[in-house]
Motif scaffolding. Structure first.
Motif: not given
Ligand code: ATP
Ligand code: MG
Length: 504
Positions: A276-287
Motif C-alpha cells: 500500500q505504501h508503494a501505491a501511495k508513492k506511485g511506484w512501479p509494478l516491480e516494487i
C-alpha cells in the motif's frame, strides 16, 4: 471511503473525434454503432476512458472494408481500427460485431461465437451491469456529444449505487467464464465500488474455477489490482472472496503468521501495508510485487528461539526468492520482471546501520542487487518500514546509507579516464618505468579536468613528451599538485552528496 462519482452532467460526453469518426463511418454505411463497455461506464463516472470499444451489427468483413487501416486476428470478431494520433487511448478503437454466445463448456470461452443483428443479444453476454450500457452518439453541442443510452440491466443505477453486479444470474455467468470472478474484484477496487451480495456469494462459491484460466489473463487483472490506488483493499477483497488461494497461494499462508515483538502486524498484514505504501508513492509494478513478496519466506523460516524468547526468521530472504519466483512464474510474469523482483526480495534485508558498515559493504550490496536495482531496493526498504508501522519512512540512517550508495556509484575521477596510459607514455616519451610516469599521468589529468576537449591521444602524447623533458623535481611538484587538487575535488563531490541527503 474513496469512490468514483456518478457524473451529474451525464447527458453530454467528451468523446474523441477519432472515436466519433469510427462510429459515424459505420452509421453512414447503414450499420448501427454504439459505444459500449468500460468507456461508457467511465464517461458516466466522469472518468477518462482507457480505451474505446464500439459494438455494431456489421460483421468483420464489412467493418474492415470501410476503414483504411485495420487488423483482425482473433476468434471473437473484434476488428482493431487503427488511427494515427498522439492520444494512446484512441490509437486502436476496437469494433466488435454484436455477439451471441453459445454454451461455455470449459469456464473459459464460448464453444462458438455467432454474430447477431440485435444489440440486446450483445448486452446480455456482457459481464457486469455497469459494463453493459450502450451509447449511441447523436449530436455535438458546445460541451461535447449528446447521446442515446441503452441500459437494459439498470447499469446506471448500479453506477449511482457504486455496485458491481453481474448481468443475469451470477453463478451462471461466472460458470461461463471464470476470469469474471477476478474482474469483479479488479473493477470494484479500481472504481471504489462494492460487489453486490449475490454476486459476491457466487464468486466465493466458484472461486476454484479460476484454476482453469490461463496465467496471463489472471496476471493482467491481478497487476491492475496491484497498480490501483488501493492494492491493500484489493488483496483483502481477494481473500474474502476466496480468490487468493487460487492466485497467490503462498500469500494465503502468510495470514495469521505472527512475527517477533518488533512487529505489530502478522506477515500478511505487513505485506499488504508494504504494498500500500508503494501505491501511495506511485511506484512501479516491480516494487509493488517485491513489496508483496519480500517476506513470503517467513511462514517457512519461522522458528522459536528460546534464548531470545521470540520468533526468528533466519534465511527468509533466501527462501522467499524461490517462493516469489514460483508465484510469479505461475502467473506468467515476464522473466525480466521475475528476475528483478527476485533480486529485491533476496537483498531486502541489507544491513543499514551506517555506524557499523563500510563503503566496501555498500559496494558489495550494489554489486549483488545490481546498479540498476539499487534505488528500487532503497524504496522497498522505505515501504517495508512504513508497512511495519514505523512512523518515519526515511530516517537519518537510511539517508546516510543512500548517500553511501551514491558515493560508491559515482564515477571516480582517475587517470583511467585519460585517452593515454602509462605504457604509451613510456613508449612515446622513451621513459623507463618509475615514479615519473605517475607524475605525468596526474598532471595530464589535471589539464583534462580543466579542459575536457584536450582528452585526445594526439594531444596527450605530445604533452607527455614535453613533460618527460622537464626536470625531475619540477615534474614531481607538478604531479603532486595535480593529485592534491583532485583529492580536494573528490572530497567536495562527496560532501555535496552527503548534504543532498542531509547527512554528515
Ligand atoms: P477497462 O477498459 O478499464 O479495462 P473494461 O470494462 O472496458 O475496463 P475491457 O477488458 O476493455 O474492460 O472490456 C471491454 C468490455 O467487454 C467490458 O466492459 C465488458 O462489457 C466486456 N467484457 C470484457 N471481458 C469480459 C468477460 N470476460 N465476460 C463478459 N464480458 C466481458
Ligand atoms: Mg475497456
Amino acid at each position: 471511503m474513496f469512490c468514483m462519482k456518478y457524473s451529474p452532467k451525464n447527458d453530454t460526453f467528451n468523446i474523441p473525434e477519432k472515436v466519433v469518426d469510427v462510429a459515424k463511418t459505420l452509421e453512414n454505411k447503414g450499420f448501427e454503432a454504439y459505444l459500449i463497455g468500460g468507456c461508457v461506464r467511465d464517461l458516466l463516472l466522469g472518468r477518462k476512458p482507457k480505451d474505446w470499444d464500439i459494438t455494431t451489427d456489421a460483421v468483420p468483413e464489412e467493418i474492415i472494408k470501410h476503414f483504411p487501416d485495420t487488423f483482425y486476428e482473433n476468434d471473437f470478431g473484434t476488428v482493431g481500427v487503427v488511427n494515427k494520433t498522439e492520444d494512446e487511448s484512441v490509437r486502436v478503437v476496437e469494433v466488435t460485431p454484436y455477439r451471441l454466445e453459445a454454451k461455455y463448456s470449459n469456464s473459459r470461452h464460448p464453444d462458438s461465437v455467432t454474430f447477431s443483428k440485435n444489440l440486446e443479444d450483445d448486452l446480455k453476454r456482457r459481464d457486469f451491469t455497469i459494463n453493459a450500457i450502450a451509447l449511441k452518439i447523436i449530436v455535438k453541442d458546445k460541451n461535447g456529444y449528446k447521446g442515446q443510452i441503452v441500459d437494459l440491466y439498470k447499469g446506471q443505477e448500479d453506477i449511482k449505487g457504486h455496485i458491481v453486479r453481474t448481468v443475469g444470474n451470477p453463478e451462471e455467468r461466472f460458470a461461463e467464464d471464470a476470469l469474471r470472478l477476478l474482474r469483479a474484484a479488479r473493477i470494484a477496487v479500481e472504481l471504489g465500488f462494492t460487489i453486490n451480495i449475490d454476486t459476491s456469494k457466487a464468486i466465493a462459491k466458484l472461486a476454484e474455477n479460476l484454476g482453469k484460466i490461463a496465467g496471463e489473463r489472471i496476471r493482467d487483472e491481478f497487476s491492475r489490482i496491484l497498480m490501483s490506488d488501493r492494492p491493500m483493499v484489493g488483496l483483502e477483497l481477494m481473500r474474502d472472496l476466496n480468490l487468493l488461494p487460487e492466485i497467490v497461494p503462498s500469500l494465503q499462508k502468510a495470514i495469521g503468521v505472527t512475527q517477533n515483538k518488533a512487529h505489530s502486524y502478522d506477515v500478511w498484514e505487513h505485506s499488504l501495508r508494504t504494498v500500500q505504501h508503494a501505491a501511495k508513492k506511485g511506484w512501479p509494478l516491480e516494487i509493488r510485487l517485491a513489496a508483496l513478496f519480500h517476506d513470503i519466506g517467513k511462514p517457512i523460516a519461522r522458528r522459536f528461539s528460546p534464548e531470545k524468547n521470540d520468533w526468528t526468521f533466519h534465511g527468509h530472504d533466501v527462501i522467499g526468492v524461490k517462493i516469489a519466483e514460483k508465484s510469479m512464474g505461475d502467473l506468467k510474469y515476464p522473466n525480466k520482471t521475475i528476475d528483478k523482483v527476485a533480486k529485491l526480495v533476496r537483498w531486502h534485508m541489507f544491513f543499514s546501520d551506517t555506524e557499523q558498515i563500510t563503503h566496501s559493504a555498500v559496494r558489495r550490496l550494489v554489486a549483488n542487487v545490481g546498479q540498476e536495482n539499487v534505488w528500487d531496493l532503497m524504496n522497498l526498504r522505505i515501504c517495508d518500514r512504513i508497512g511495519t508501522g514505523r512512523p518515519k519512512e526515511d530516517p537519518y540512517r537510511l539517508r546516510k546509507y543512500r548517500a553511501m550508495v551514491e558515493e560508491v556509484m559515482r564515477d571516480p575521477v582517475t587517470v583511467a579516464m585519460l585517452k593515454i596510459d602509462g605504457n604509451t607514455i613510456m613508449k612515446t616519451a622513451s621513459l623507463e618505468p618509475g615514479p615519473k610516469i605517475g607524475f605525468i599521468l596526474n598532471a595530464l589529468l589535471e589539464e583534462v579536468l580543466d579542459n575536457p576537449k584536450l582528452n585526445t591521444s594526439e594531444y596527450l602524447e605530445k604533452r607527455a613528451t614535453q613533460m618527460a623533458r622537464m626536470k625531475d623535481r619540477e615534474l614531481a611538484e607538478l604531479g603532486k599538485k595535480a593529485k592534491d587538487r583532485r583529492n580536494l575535488e573528490e572530497e567536495t563531490a562527496v560532501k555535496k552528496i552527503r548534504s543532498k541527503y542531509w547527512v554528515k
